[in-house]
Design a protein around this motif. Structure first.
Motif, PDB file in Angstrom:
ATOM      1  N   ALA A   1      -6.760  15.324  -9.692  1.00  0.00           N
ATOM      2  CA  ALA A   1      -6.414  14.183  -9.228  1.00  0.00           C
ATOM      3  C   ALA A   1      -7.231  13.670  -7.920  1.00  0.00           C
ATOM      4  O   ALA A   1      -7.351  12.407  -7.498  1.00  0.00           O
ATOM      5  CB  ALA A   1      -4.832  13.891  -8.643  1.00  0.00           C
ATOM      6  N   ARG A   2      -7.146  14.262  -6.848  1.00  0.00           N
ATOM      7  CA  ARG A   2      -8.108  14.161  -5.659  1.00  0.00           C
ATOM      8  C   ARG A   2      -9.452  13.703  -5.937  1.00  0.00           C
ATOM      9  O   ARG A   2     -10.073  12.742  -5.497  1.00  0.00           O
ATOM     10  CB  ARG A   2      -8.060  15.134  -4.689  1.00  0.00           C
ATOM     11  N   GLU A   3     -10.202  14.552  -6.688  1.00  0.00           N
ATOM     12  CA  GLU A   3     -11.635  13.971  -7.140  1.00  0.00           C
ATOM     13  C   GLU A   3     -11.646  12.843  -8.008  1.00  0.00           C
ATOM     14  O   GLU A   3     -12.410  11.842  -7.652  1.00  0.00           O
ATOM     15  CB  GLU A   3     -12.220  15.127  -7.790  1.00  0.00           C
ATOM     16  N   ARG A   4     -10.732  12.918  -8.817  1.00  0.00           N
ATOM     17  CA  ARG A   4     -10.521  11.507  -9.526  1.00  0.00           C
ATOM     18  C   ARG A   4     -10.449  10.056  -8.628  1.00  0.00           C
ATOM     19  O   ARG A   4     -11.102   9.203  -8.783  1.00  0.00           O
ATOM     20  CB  ARG A   4      -9.542  11.513 -10.696  1.00  0.00           C
ATOM     21  N   ALA A   5      -9.366  10.309  -7.778  1.00  0.00           N
ATOM     22  CA  ALA A   5      -9.040   9.150  -6.780  1.00  0.00           C
ATOM     23  C   ALA A   5     -10.412   9.002  -5.758  1.00  0.00           C
ATOM     24  O   ALA A   5     -10.563   7.839  -5.920  1.00  0.00           O
ATOM     25  CB  ALA A   5      -7.913   9.633  -6.001  1.00  0.00           C
TER      26      ALA A   5
ATOM     27  N   GLN B   1     -11.700   5.330  -6.119  1.00  0.00           N
ATOM     28  CA  GLN B   1     -11.748   4.657  -4.928  1.00  0.00           C
ATOM     29  C   GLN B   1     -12.978   4.112  -4.510  1.00  0.00           C
ATOM     30  O   GLN B   1     -13.150   2.886  -4.217  1.00  0.00           O
ATOM     31  CB  GLN B   1     -11.055   5.214  -3.829  1.00  0.00           C
ATOM     32  N   THR B   2     -14.123   4.851  -4.515  1.00  0.00           N
ATOM     33  CA  THR B   2     -15.328   4.445  -4.232  1.00  0.00           C
ATOM     34  C   THR B   2     -15.880   3.564  -4.961  1.00  0.00           C
ATOM     35  O   THR B   2     -16.660   2.663  -4.719  1.00  0.00           O
ATOM     36  CB  THR B   2     -16.297   5.702  -4.184  1.00  0.00           C
ATOM     37  N   VAL B   3     -15.582   3.797  -6.487  1.00  0.00           N
ATOM     38  CA  VAL B   3     -16.234   2.919  -7.109  1.00  0.00           C
ATOM     39  C   VAL B   3     -15.662   1.199  -7.214  1.00  0.00           C
ATOM     40  O   VAL B   3     -16.246   0.375  -7.215  1.00  0.00           O
ATOM     41  CB  VAL B   3     -15.881   3.183  -8.632  1.00  0.00           C
ATOM     42  N   MET B   4     -14.262   1.292  -6.966  1.00  0.00           N
ATOM     43  CA  MET B   4     -13.538   0.238  -6.638  1.00  0.00           C
ATOM     44  C   MET B   4     -14.073  -0.769  -5.591  1.00  0.00           C
ATOM     45  O   MET B   4     -14.443  -1.691  -5.486  1.00  0.00           O
ATOM     46  CB  MET B   4     -11.969   0.512  -6.629  1.00  0.00           C
TER      47      MET B   4
ATOM     48  N   GLU C   1      -6.990   2.240 -11.153  1.00  0.00           N
ATOM     49  CA  GLU C   1      -8.361   1.976 -10.759  1.00  0.00           C
ATOM     50  C   GLU C   1      -8.763   2.237  -9.253  1.00  0.00           C
ATOM     51  O   GLU C   1      -9.617   2.566  -9.030  1.00  0.00           O
ATOM     52  CB  GLU C   1      -8.731   0.564 -10.940  1.00  0.00           C
ATOM     53  N   GLY C   2      -7.553   2.350  -8.562  1.00  0.00           N
ATOM     54  CA  GLY C   2      -7.569   2.634  -7.143  1.00  0.00           C
ATOM     55  C   GLY C   2      -6.011   2.786  -6.342  1.00  0.00           C
ATOM     56  O   GLY C   2      -5.132   2.544  -7.198  1.00  0.00           O
ATOM     57  N   LEU C   3      -6.242   3.084  -5.346  1.00  0.00           N
ATOM     58  CA  LEU C   3      -4.861   3.228  -4.505  1.00  0.00           C
ATOM     59  C   LEU C   3      -5.025   2.153  -3.555  1.00  0.00           C
ATOM     60  O   LEU C   3      -6.072   1.799  -2.792  1.00  0.00           O
ATOM     61  CB  LEU C   3      -4.754   4.739  -3.875  1.00  0.00           C
TER      62      LEU C   3
ATOM     63  N   GLU D   1     -17.053  -0.161  -3.888  1.00  0.00           N
ATOM     64  CA  GLU D   1     -18.363  -0.533  -3.944  1.00  0.00           C
ATOM     65  C   GLU D   1     -18.564  -1.719  -4.951  1.00  0.00           C
ATOM     66  O   GLU D   1     -19.241  -2.821  -4.660  1.00  0.00           O
ATOM     67  CB  GLU D   1     -19.142   0.499  -4.168  1.00  0.00           C
ATOM     68  N   ARG D   2     -18.107  -1.984  -6.160  1.00  0.00           N
ATOM     69  CA  ARG D   2     -18.042  -2.616  -7.185  1.00  0.00           C
ATOM     70  C   ARG D   2     -17.554  -3.821  -6.728  1.00  0.00           C
ATOM     71  O   ARG D   2     -18.129  -4.907  -7.135  1.00  0.00           O
ATOM     72  CB  ARG D   2     -17.587  -2.128  -8.399  1.00  0.00           C
ATOM     73  N   HIS D   3     -16.351  -3.965  -6.024  1.00  0.00           N
ATOM     74  CA  HIS D   3     -15.944  -5.312  -5.869  1.00  0.00           C
ATOM     75  C   HIS D   3     -15.881  -5.851  -4.617  1.00  0.00           C
ATOM     76  O   HIS D   3     -15.594  -6.662  -3.979  1.00  0.00           O
ATOM     77  CB  HIS D   3     -14.329  -5.029  -6.210  1.00  0.00           C
ATOM     78  N   GLY D   4     -16.571  -5.081  -3.481  1.00  0.00           N
ATOM     79  CA  GLY D   4     -16.906  -5.493  -2.275  1.00  0.00           C
ATOM     80  C   GLY D   4     -15.832  -5.581  -1.400  1.00  0.00           C
ATOM     81  O   GLY D   4     -15.704  -6.507  -0.665  1.00  0.00           O
ATOM     82  N   LEU D   5     -14.884  -4.440  -1.449  1.00  0.00           N
ATOM     83  CA  LEU D   5     -13.647  -4.490  -0.765  1.00  0.00           C
ATOM     84  C   LEU D   5     -14.023  -3.878   0.680  1.00  0.00           C
ATOM     85  O   LEU D   5     -12.927  -3.084   1.160  1.00  0.00           O
ATOM     86  CB  LEU D   5     -12.692  -3.768  -1.493  1.00  0.00           C
ATOM     87  N   SER D   6     -14.744  -4.202   1.367  1.00  0.00           N
ATOM     88  CA  SER D   6     -15.217  -3.701   2.755  1.00  0.00           C
ATOM     89  C   SER D   6     -15.682  -4.778   3.559  1.00  0.00           C
ATOM     90  O   SER D   6     -15.788  -5.977   2.914  1.00  0.00           O
ATOM     91  CB  SER D   6     -16.011  -2.445   2.800  1.00  0.00           C
TER      92      SER D   6
END
Length: 162
Positions: free
Chosen positions: A19-23, A27-30, A136-138, A32-37
């Motif tokens: 679960a940690r590897e998946r998360a 999270q990284t994909v979410m 898709e993310g947390l 980066e893909r959506h510009g959430l920074s």
């Protein structure tokens, strides 16, 4: 709050590692893909189980929330969303699947209504919940005395108005 049931640590450790590897990957994909920074603002609602992100006053992304659970900082306790009768039904999503997963697999921390706050156990519980829910993310947010933990689903970019 714990019921004292034995906990199969070797199986639990394997589930948590996966679960940690998946998360981490999700999270990284979410982000980066959506510009959430950067200069991103967000707004969430328990009533309609939605979250929106905006930049410079313009909404660019929406998603559906499932409340995983909450931490009371004053009481130092975790409460699963499925055990919190004060939550609107919309934000509960499929959280019952997490409780059932714990029952079926003998992971007592998942079907316990709550437990004494331990940051590592909360992190493990929310990552396993995200995996079970195929999130898709947390997302997490804090109020005065409470940390709220969510799984994010169904992310959709909002078209830019011409």
């Amino acid at each position: 709050m714990e019921d004292g049931s034995p906990h199969d640590h070797s199986d639990w450790d394997g589930v948590v590692l996966s679960a940690r590897e998946r998360a981490r990957s999700q999270q990284t994909v979410m982000v980066e893909r959506h510009g959430l920074s950067g200069d991103v603002q967000y707004h969430w609602s328990l009533d309609d189980a939605r979250i929106t992100w905006s930049r410079s006053g313009k909404t660019f992304l929406t998603g559906r929330l499932t409340m995983i659970g909450s931490v009371s900082l004053s009481q130092q306790t975790w409460l699963w969303a499925w055990a919190n009768e004060s939550l609107p039904s919309a934000v509960l999503g499929d959280i019952e699947q997490v409780r059932r997963f714990g029952e079926v697999n003998g992971f007592p921390v998942l079907p316990w209504p709550g437990f004494n706050y331990d940051p590592e156990l909360v992190a493990e519980a929310r990552m396993v919940a995200a995996s079970v829910l195929d999130a898709e993310g947390l997302w997490a947010d804090s109020t005065d005395d409470t940390q709220l933990h969510f799984a994010i689903h169904d992310l959709k970019p909002v078209p830019v108005a011409p």
